[in-house]
Write a protein that holds these residues in place. Structure first.
Motif: not given
Length: 386
Positions: A93-97
């Motif tokens: 989930p840290a790769k985008g929002s």
């Protein structure tokens, strides 16, 4: 390619133009299922090798169909929702929002991402189609491309839209997705088997495909390609057969922490189903023999005159360059009653589906000119009587 109806058990007085709903069974697939059922009469003949051999054959066949690098890149699953939930469990989930999907997408490829967004404070971007039919497919594709940016975590869509066959340029969409370091996930249920698709070319992180539509297989079996970024993930289940050395039945109590290599770790429990797996093998063998590009060409040629005439009767249909040949949606003139059309279709044993605002027509290689002519006549008659 000639009509292949002789390989099926379809009655002559029914015009089945609804493969997007559920395919009929090939006679060879039916026979494989019957033999699978009979095999349980003699359980002593089922050896440990049977738990692995057919499953590996099925992986190899599907890998060939979608041009996956290795058979071990393929997982055997019960449903598309299972595959997409597996992907959702294993993306970072840290790769985008934000997650980008197209409007009115099939629910299985929506609910997984809604749940993910709720749990990870992520935005779900739903890209709806433009109003009207002037360059509709082209504009819709552009909207999807415009929605992908540096904040995008994942793009999830089908190769064709399940309600009306609108074609999405997944090669171009996939390129922009990768350029933004986002995950790219394809639901291939309404395309794989009826049109060529190459997971190496589009560089999808996952391609999940139910077996009971264009793959010509049974219900309750799904095949999924999962790429390198996902293959070290955690499966939904902790089945014994997906662990290392599971081939050694005498050593199963020597519990293993490691999984089988590749995407095999994502297999469902009881994946070796001795009825469904042989059926799926026979189905994909036949599709590989026909070749998806030939199936696509056959369907396009079969419906070419119908599609050309529809606008003359007041019906709306996506432009040729932006729709699939094997399925397309017909939107009715305001003067035509859907109930009246459905009644006429039923009276003539013409089987299609209503999905969203479209009457979805989905022929395959078992259809012939008589099927299309019957549909053509009913659509013409209903429009003229309005």
């Amino acid at each position: 390619m000639d009509c292949q109806k002789l390989l099926f058990s379809l009655p002559d007085d029914h015009h089945y133009l609804n493969c997007s709903y559920l395919s009929p069974l090939l006679q060879s697939v039916e026979e494989a299922g019957i033999q699978g059922i009979k095999g349980k009469n003699n359980p002593w003949e089922v050896t440990p090798d049977h738990f692995f051999g057919d499953s590996n054959t099925l992986r190899s066949l599907f890998a060939k169909l979608v041009n996956a690098p290795k058979a071990k890149d393929i997982a055997i699953m019960p449903a598309v929702s299972y595959g997409l939930s597996t992907v959702a469990k294993n993306i970072n989930p840290a790769k985008g929002s934000s997650i980008v999907i197209c409007g009115k997408q099939f629910p299985s490829n929506v609910y997984a991402w809604k749940r993910f967004c709720e749990e990870h404070n992520c935005q779900l971007k739903v890209v709806d189609p433009p109003e009207g039919f002037d360059n509709r497919g082209q504009k819709w594709n552009k909207r999807i491309l415009d929605a992908i940016d540096s904040d995008t975590l994942l793009v999830a869509l089908g190769n064709v839209h399940w309600t009306d066959g609108t074609w999405f340029d997944i090669k171009t969409i996939g390129a922009k997705t990768r350029n933004n370091d986002a995950y790219f996930v394809i639901d291939g249920t309404q395309s794989v088997g009826a049109m060529p698709i190459d997971v190496q070319e589009i560089q999808a992180d996952a391609l999940i495909c139910a077996g009971y539509k264009w793959l010509m297989g049974p219900y309750a079996i799904t095949l999924g390609y999962l790429g390198p970024r996902l293959q070290n993930g955690i499966p939904l289940e902790e089945g014994w057969i997906v662990r290392k050395n599971s081939e050694d039945f005498s050593g199963l109590v020597d519990y293993e922490d490691g999984y089988q290599p590749g995407a095999q770790r994502f297999d469902m429990g009881e994946r070796s189903n001795f009825i469904l797996v042989p059926m799926m093998i026979e189905a994909i063998k036949q599709i590989l023999d026909w070749k998806p590009q030939n199936i696509q060409r056959y369907c396009k040629q079969l419906t070419a005159d119908l599609e050309k005439d529809l606008p003359d009767y007041g019906y709306q249909i996506e432009e040729t360059d932006w729709r699939a040949g094997h399925m397309f949606g017909i939107r009715l003139p305001a003067s035509v009653s859907l109930k009246k059309l459905q009644r006429q279709l039923d009276e003539h044993n013409i089987h299609v589906s209503v999905r969203g605002s479209a009457v979805r027509v989905a022929p395959n290689v078992y259809n012939d000119e008589k099927d299309i002519a019957m549909l053509h006549d009913v659509l013409n008659d209903v429009a003229n009587d309005a």
